[in-house]
Design a protein around this motif. Structure first.
Motif, mmCIF file in Angstrom:
data_model
loop_
_atom_site.group_PDB
_atom_site.id
_atom_site.type_symbol
_atom_site.label_atom_id
_atom_site.label_comp_id
_atom_site.label_asym_id
_atom_site.label_seq_id
_atom_site.Cartn_x
_atom_site.Cartn_y
_atom_site.Cartn_z
ATOM 1 N N GLU A 466 0.832 -1.200 0.000
ATOM 2 C CA GLU A 466 0.000 0.000 0.000
ATOM 3 C C GLU A 466 0.871 1.256 0.000
ATOM 4 N N GLY A 469 2.414 1.858 -3.323
ATOM 5 C CA GLY A 469 1.438 2.436 -4.229
ATOM 6 C C GLY A 469 1.326 3.936 -4.062
ATOM 7 N N GLU A 470 1.391 4.403 -2.821
ATOM 8 C CA GLU A 470 1.316 5.843 -2.574
ATOM 9 C C GLU A 470 2.533 6.571 -3.151
ATOM 10 N N ARG A 482 -1.226 1.355 -9.243
ATOM 11 C CA ARG A 482 -2.384 0.466 -9.268
ATOM 12 C C ARG A 482 -1.975 -0.987 -9.013
ATOM 13 N N TRP A 485 -1.305 -1.425 -5.310
ATOM 14 C CA TRP A 485 -2.539 -1.429 -4.517
ATOM 15 C C TRP A 485 -3.336 -2.720 -4.730
ATOM 16 N N LEU A 501 -8.189 0.456 0.428
ATOM 17 C CA LEU A 501 -7.590 0.078 -0.855
ATOM 18 C C LEU A 501 -8.628 0.043 -1.971
ATOM 19 N N ARG A 504 -9.246 3.482 -3.046
ATOM 20 C CA ARG A 504 -8.104 3.998 -3.820
ATOM 21 C C ARG A 504 -8.191 3.509 -5.269
#
Length: 511
Positions: A466, A469-470, A482, A485, A501, A504
């Protein structure tokens, strides 16, 4: 006492008091010299045979202390060799007596062992003596390997294993050498064969070299550790279950089982069945109950876990570990306030002089407080721990992460987490924290570097993915964000994270 003498004393303790085993003997003759009365080949064979047996009988009588039997036995073996230099078993006996009995002489042991093998290549006793001799000289016991002797030891151990395919010591030591020299696949193969071998009755040499047992359950545990390192979780579970079944009270085996189950993530039903059987058969096995409760919590059965753990409570200080486990189970169930109460109870039971227990309780309490939204309390608990143990890496990491999550005092958080990573450079959780604080500070390159390392060290962490992904998202790398995530979602078992998630990913789809 010089080094050779010290080694002599140790080896006398581990192997010298046992008689050298008798072995099948084929006696050969040499032509009589002019100084001797001519004798037939049969007579020479009989005399050499008699000398060999006489030496073995003398060693069978040896009980330590003064060693006239050893001296006389050595002379008998030497006479057997004089009568027939091609009698391999006599050379083997001389190698064994030089290796095990004072005054020890490893050079003689090596020479006589080599002579026996030259005469009789499949001489098991000589190969075993040489394997043990080279193992001692290899530095395996001290952890300072001598490459030349390591190679010689491996060569002889392979011969031992070839001649006796069920030789537990041979396979176990081969595994240790392969492991020490980073030959992981060969180590796994050797330990697999050790685990399949019958229980050995000759365990002292292996214990002396490795400080480990040579039992079948120890073999399964050692193999399990190697399989865990190779990320072969399901196989690790199978062999560690065998170790636990053989010795269900063994703390190390139970903790290994817990780790294997956690890493595997398959929710292996056989492991749960085995643990339930162990607890039912021995309700006093508190650790087995705690491991079972942790496994049930991870499966979502936190209420069953709490019930099991509460059934173990005795109303005495021994309940400390049970209350910590109860706190963890409540946290898994999202019951943060109950988790705080259980952690506080554990803290009350921790003797003030037992700082390790106090620290464990404070760490669990801080996590529960943070989940309950009591961020000030969580920080106070961690600072209390750090006031007693300023360099505790877990406390440094946790406090740094709490501050990071609050976007509070980020430079201080960075310094704390850096100290934690310095103490444990491969700890995936610490590397994740470091990457995350760099992200919050806007240092995206450093953030990605540390989060990538964290992901390499723990491929099953939804949180690490996660965070990655950020970072990718902040760098406008939409596809990579993507993918991270989506992987995090596949790994997530926490409802709040799962919802976050999904939001997101849906947000990216709507862009």
């Amino acid at each position: 006492m010089n080094l050779r003498r010290r080694i002599a004393v140790v080896l006398l303790l581990i192997g010298g008091l046992a008689a050298i085993p008798a072995c099948a003997i084929t006696v050969r003759a040499q032509d009589a010299t002019p100084q001797e009365t001519p004798a037939t080949a049969a007579q020479l064979r009989a005399r050499a045979y008699a000398k060999l047996l006489a030496g073995q009988r003398l060693l069978a009588q040896f009980r330590g202390g003064t060693d006239p039997e050893v001296v006389t036995a050595r002379q008998a073996f030497q006479e057997a060799v004089r009568l027939d230099p091609t009698l391999a078993e006599a050379h083997t006996a001389l190698a064994q007596i030089a290796f095990y009995y004072p005054p020890q002489d490893f050079d003689v042991a090596a020479s006589e062992g080599a002579s026996a093998i030259k005469i009789q290549p499949d001489n098991f006793g000589a190969h075993q003596i040489l394997s043990r001799l080279y193992t001692i000289k290899s530095g395996l016991r001290e952890g300072t390997l001598n490459d030349s002797f390591v190679a010689l030891a491996i060569t002889e151990l392979k011969e031992v294993a070839r001649l006796d395919k069920n030789n537990a010591e041979g396979w176990a030591l081969l595994g240790e050498f392969y492991d020490a020299t980073k030959r992981n696949a060969e180590a796994l193969d050797a330990w697999t064969r050790w685990a399949a071998a019958p229980q050995s009755g000759d365990t002292r040499f292996f214990q002396y070299i490795t400080n480990r047992d040579l039992t079948t359950d120890a073999a399964n545990a050692r193999l399990g550790i190697a399989l865990l390192a190779a990320e072969r979780w399901a196989e690790a579970l199978v062999v560690i279950r065998r170790a636990v079944a053989a010795e269900p009270q063994n703390r190390n085996y139970l903790l290994l089982l817990n780790k294997a189950f956690e890493e595997d993530g398959s929710r292996d039903a056989a492991t749960i069945t085995d643990l339930k059987s162990i607890v039912a058969a021995d309700p006093a096995n508190t650790l087995a109950a705690q491991v079972l409760a942790q496994i049930e919590s991870r499966r979502g059965n936190w209420q069953e876990a709490v019930k099991l753990l509460r059934s173990q409570l005795k109303g005495t200080p021994v309940d400390f570990a049970s209350y910590l486990a109860i706190s963890s189970a409540y946290s898994q169930g999202g019951r943060a306030q109950e988790a705080v109460e259980a952690a506080r109870k554990a803290l009350e039971l921790a003797p003030p002089k037992e700082q390790g227990m106090v620290n464990s309780a404070l760490l669990v309490l801080a996590s529960a407080q943070e989940e309950a939204g009591d961020l000030k309390g969580a920080e106070e608990s961690l600072r209390r721990l750090l006031s007693k143990e300023p360099n505790n890496p877990t406390a440094l990491n946790n406090l740094g992460y709490f501050l990071t999550e609050r976007n509070d005092r980020l430079p201080e958080a960075l310094e704390m987490i850096q100290r934690a990573v310095k103490a444990e450079p491969t700890n995936a959780s610490f590397l994740d924290s470091l990457g995350w604080v760099y992200f919050k500070l806007g240092q995206l390159k450093e953030a990605e570097e540390n989060l990538a390392k964290a992901a390499q060290n723990n491929a099953n962490s939804a949180t690490i993915q996660e965070h990655l992904g950020e970072v990718y998202n902040a760098r406008k790398e939409v596809n990579r964000a993507r993918a991270a995530w989506e992987k995090a979602l596949s790994l997530s078992s926490e409802p709040a994270q799962t919802a976050r998630l999904k939001a997101r990913l849906n947000s990216k789809e709507n862009d």
